[in-house]
Design an enzyme around this catalytic site. Structure first.
Site, PDB file in Angstrom:
ATOM      1  N   TYR A  76       0.839  -1.197   0.000  1.00 29.56           N
ATOM      2  CA  TYR A  76       0.000   0.000   0.000  1.00 29.56           C
ATOM      3  C   TYR A  76       0.879   1.254   0.000  1.00 29.56           C
ATOM      4  O   TYR A  76       1.388   1.685   1.034  1.00 29.56           O
ATOM      5  CB  TYR A  76      -0.936   0.015   1.200  1.00 29.56           C
ATOM      6  CG  TYR A  76      -1.890  -1.159   1.272  1.00 29.56           C
ATOM      7  CD1 TYR A  76      -2.209  -1.905   0.141  1.00 29.56           C
ATOM      8  CD2 TYR A  76      -2.489  -1.519   2.478  1.00 29.56           C
ATOM      9  CE1 TYR A  76      -3.088  -2.976   0.209  1.00 29.56           C
ATOM     10  CE2 TYR A  76      -3.367  -2.576   2.555  1.00 29.56           C
ATOM     11  CZ  TYR A  76      -3.659  -3.314   1.421  1.00 29.56           C
ATOM     12  OH  TYR A  76      -4.531  -4.374   1.505  1.00 29.56           O
ATOM     13  N   PRO A 105     -15.735  -5.099   2.464  1.00 28.79           N
ATOM     14  CA  PRO A 105     -17.143  -5.417   2.719  1.00 28.79           C
ATOM     15  C   PRO A 105     -18.080  -4.342   2.183  1.00 28.79           C
ATOM     16  O   PRO A 105     -19.267  -4.598   1.971  1.00 28.79           O
ATOM     17  CB  PRO A 105     -17.216  -5.519   4.244  1.00 28.79           C
ATOM     18  CG  PRO A 105     -16.103  -4.634   4.724  1.00 28.79           C
ATOM     19  CD  PRO A 105     -14.996  -4.818   3.718  1.00 28.79           C
ATOM     20  N   ALA A 136     -17.370  -2.937  -0.698  1.00 31.27           N
ATOM     21  CA  ALA A 136     -17.004  -2.942  -2.122  1.00 31.27           C
ATOM     22  C   ALA A 136     -16.207  -1.700  -2.499  1.00 31.27           C
ATOM     23  O   ALA A 136     -16.530  -0.976  -3.453  1.00 31.27           O
ATOM     24  CB  ALA A 136     -18.245  -3.092  -3.002  1.00 31.27           C
ATOM     25  N   THR A 176     -21.179   2.542   0.346  1.00 28.09           N
ATOM     26  CA  THR A 176     -21.260   3.451   1.489  1.00 28.09           C
ATOM     27  C   THR A 176     -22.498   4.342   1.463  1.00 28.09           C
ATOM     28  O   THR A 176     -22.902   4.880   2.488  1.00 28.09           O
ATOM     29  CB  THR A 176     -20.036   4.370   1.549  1.00 28.09           C
ATOM     30  OG1 THR A 176     -19.986   5.143   0.329  1.00 28.09           O
ATOM     31  CG2 THR A 176     -18.747   3.571   1.713  1.00 28.09           C
TER      32      THR A 176
END
Length: 320
Positions: free
Chosen positions: A66, A213, A215, A220
């Site tokens: 990351y 979770p 996506a 959201t």
């Protein structure tokens, strides 16, 4: 600040008791690399981590890939000076290649180097959970997993697991050293793990934490066609099929159903999406990504939402 009591559970047989929602540090790696999320202020990232810890979240999931070390550095800075630090989970096998693109490497020497680098960036003596990020190249997964067993034996990592493995790959490495945890992608949009992987984990007592979770922000409630169009060019989601037609219309219709259920529970669509993943008996915890402190509280209610049969029928567009 007084910490609230978030729901916890045992992570498989590791002995780690984790909050049902953890802090995901993918996006705080920032932009400028192959799977970046666009520009990100480190101060915002650290504030988000501190807010989650204040509320009671007790684990952070990051990866060396990351931002090619940047996320781990930010996590390390956020943990400096804390009287009580959370569990730190990280991943390896993706190294930096030309043009800030990902190169897969499961060779022993690479993994041992990566582990040392992660320990340094995170500022910890041992990584609580170390995970193979991707089973690529597939012909090297045994070598990679043997290196993981070596790191555990040396005490540099406390527990070892895998991410993005399928059931057959999992079985291949189990004889080398037990797989303690799995980290699959799992959401209302990505349900492949239900077919074989999650039942296998439940049967064998392997701990499961699921990623994306919501996506990658799509569930959201804040993701619109206009916002997708305005995503920075270095945000990997801009080219993801889930964020484009023909999938986008179907996914936004799902968000509307999540909004209806969220209104019943006085919460957010994202929290409902996470709560849905936690209903699966194999799932111990879900990783939620936060980029600002104000995003934390509305999502962490997911750990305590009690979805009803009617809620689930509505979410999945089922009729009785």
């Amino acid at each position: 600040m007084q910490r609230t009591q978030l729901r916890t559970t045992q992570l498989g047989a590791t002995g780690l008791e984790i909050t049902r929602v953890g802090f995901g540090a993918w996006a705080i790696g920032g932009g400028g690399w192959e799977f970046g999320w666009g520009p990100q202020e480190d101060a915002d990232s650290i504030a988000a981590i501190h807010r989650a810890l204040d509320i009671g979240v007790n684990w952070i999931d990051t990866a060396a890939a990351y931002g090619f070390g940047h996320s781990e550095q930010v996590v390390g800075r956020a943990l400096e000076g804390l009287a009580e630090r959370p569990y730190v989970f990280t991943k390896t096998s993706l190294v930096e290649g030309p043009g800030r693109r990902v190169v897969h490497n499961l060779k022993r020497d690479s993994i041992l180097r990566e582990a040392e680098a992660s320990l340094g960036r995170l500022g910890v003596d041992a990584i609580d959970l170390y995970q193979i990020h991707w089973p690529i190249p597939e012909e090297d997964i045994e070598e990679g997993w043997s290196a993981f067993a070596e790191l555990k034996q040396e005490g540099l990592v406390r527990h070892i697991g895998v991410s993005n493995f399928n059931a057959e790959q999992l079985r291949r490495i189990q004889s080398i050293s037990p797989v303690e945890t799995l980290q699959p992608q799992y959401s209302l949009i990505d349900r492949d793990a239900e077919k074989e992987l999650l039942p296998l984990a439940e049967r064998e007592g392997i701990g499961v934490i699921v990623y994306s979770p919501m996506a990658s922000g799509l569930l959201t409630g804040g993701m619109t066609r206009d916002r997708i169009a305005r995503l920075p060019d270095d945000d990997w989601r801009k080219s993801d099929p889930r964020f484009r037609e023909p999938q986008l219309s179907r996914n936004l219709a799902l968000v509307e159903r999540l909004k209806t259920v969220a209104a019943r529970h006085d919460t957010t669509p994202g929290a409902v999406a996470i709560a849905w993943t936690l209903l699966n008996p194999a799932v111990d915890g879900a990783i939620a990504g936060f980029r600002r402190a104000d995003q934390v509280d509305p999502i962490l209610t997911a750990a305590s939402i009690e979805l009803t049969g009617d809620d689930i029928d509505e979410i999945e567009a089922r009729t009785r």
